[in-house]
Design a protein around this motif. Structure first.
Motif: not given
Ligand SMILES: NC(=O)c1ccc[n+]([C@@H]2O[C@H](COP(=O)([O-])OP(=O)(O)OC[C@H]3O[C@@H](n4cnc5c(N)ncnc54)[C@H](OP(=O)(O)O)[C@@H]3O)[C@@H](O)[C@H]2O)c1
Length: 322
Positions: A77-81, A100-104, A169-177
């Protein structure tokens, strides 16, 4: 090309920094860590060349006019910013998978690179596995009919691993899958790389997901079936619940290829086709990945795996867990 590494974790330390050191035209210049002492130790270990090589602040690192590019090896989740900040500062970007983890944010990354006239590459190092690359040339290139394979009709890719549920990776804060970003995204990239030249895009995707063991936010095992525009099919299985052989099977009209334990970091494994052993000289795939990125910048062309490829991968991973 003077490159900064963003993060000092496992992939940065064991693969990316050594690959930058070996790649033609690349030089590790500086490094970012949340901890400056760790940044300094990493810079010393990997001989970062800048007179001021260690940072704990991204904006400061990016304000270095001599720096030309960044390689991002932080959590997903840090890749995009980090990509958007680097592009805004005029630096080319090679980011680890998934982009990244979302389309926007995927669209924003592609647009920002295009708008700035900078290169954006996504680090699918298996595109530079020497055996996969030779197979790809044979099965999808102009020589494919001469290669004795004919059009590819089906692929099956399996890459399970056991993973620590305490990892980010197992949590939602920094990962989406979980299994899908750890290894599934590579399998999907290989499937699209081999299948698309003669089968078009993936037009249908069906998934079965198990998340019952840790009961966390992400998939633990994912089984995905896909259909391409031509009608050709593919399937992949990934898991963080069990280890087992890593295997990629490619079935063409008049031949097949079985890749055993080629999915991984070392560029090794064994490939057998319907005609027998398919030999290849092992080469570090991360070096190929970095050299392609450097050449893309020098030649003003897109990296072999560009932002649009990474974006489509993210779109399909999102569809798989929707
Ligand atoms: N291409 C491949 O085959 C491959 C293989 C493995 C991983 N990857 C990708 O590379 C990325 C990093 O994976 P990794 O295995 O190297 O992970 P890792 O060992 O956990 O390293 C991640 C690093 O990111 C930095 N970081 C910044 N903010 C963080 C935070 N809030 N929590 C945790 N770490 C933070 C840390 O460096 P500092 O402590 O120095 O800040 C940490 O060491 C992921 O996107 C992953 O998908 C790709």
């Amino acid at each position: 090309m003077k490159i900064a590494l963003l993060a000092t974790g496992r992939i940065a330390d064991t693969q990316l920094a050594p690959a930058i050191a070996q790649a033609n035209g690349a030089e590790l210049w500086s490094v970012l860590s949340r901890d400056k002492v760790r940044a300094r130790a990493f810079a010393v270990k990997h001989a970062a060349a800048s007179p001021q090589p260690a940072y704990d602040d991204l904006d400061e690192l990016l304000s270095d006019d001599a720096l030309e590019a960044v390689v991002i090896a932080s959590p997903d989740k840090l890749h995009a910013p980090q990509t958007l900040a680097a592009l805004a500062a005029g630096k080319h970007v090679l980011t680890e998978k998934p982009m990244t983890t979302d389309m926007a944010s995927a669209n924003a990354m592609v647009e920002a690179a295009r708008g700035a006239g900078l290169r954006l590459g996504i680090a699918y190092h298996l595109r530079w596995h020497a055996g996969h690359r030779a197979l790809h040339r044979l099965m999808t290139g102009e020589a494919r009919t001469g290669g004795g394979f004919g059009p590819i009709r089906h692929m099956r890719v399996q890459w399970p691993m056991q993973s620590d549920p305490g990892n980010w990776r197992a949590g939602a804060e920094l990962a989406r899958w979980w299994c899908l970003s750890g290894v599934g995204t590579h399998c999907l990239d290989q499937i699209r790389w081999f299948m698309r030249p003669h089968n078009g895009e993936i037009s249908k995707l069906v998934s079965v997901i198990n998340r019952s063991v840790y009961d966390g936010p992400h998939e633990e095992t994912a089984v995905i079936a896909m259909q391409f525009e031509s009608g050709a099919t593919a399937e992949m299985c990934n898991s963080v619940l069990f280890a087992g052989p890593r295997r990629m099977e490619i079935y063409a009209e008049s031949g097949y290829a079985l890749c055993e334990n080629t999915l991984g970091a070392d560029g090794a494994g064994r490939i057998v086709t319907h005609e027998g052993d398919f030999g290849f000289a092992v080469r570090n795939p991360f070096v190929g990945e970095i050299e392609d990125f450097v050449a893309a910048v020098a030649q003003g062309r897109a990296p072999e795996v560009d932002g649009c490829e990474g974006l489509r991968n993210v779109e399909l991973l999102l569809e798989a867990v929707a």
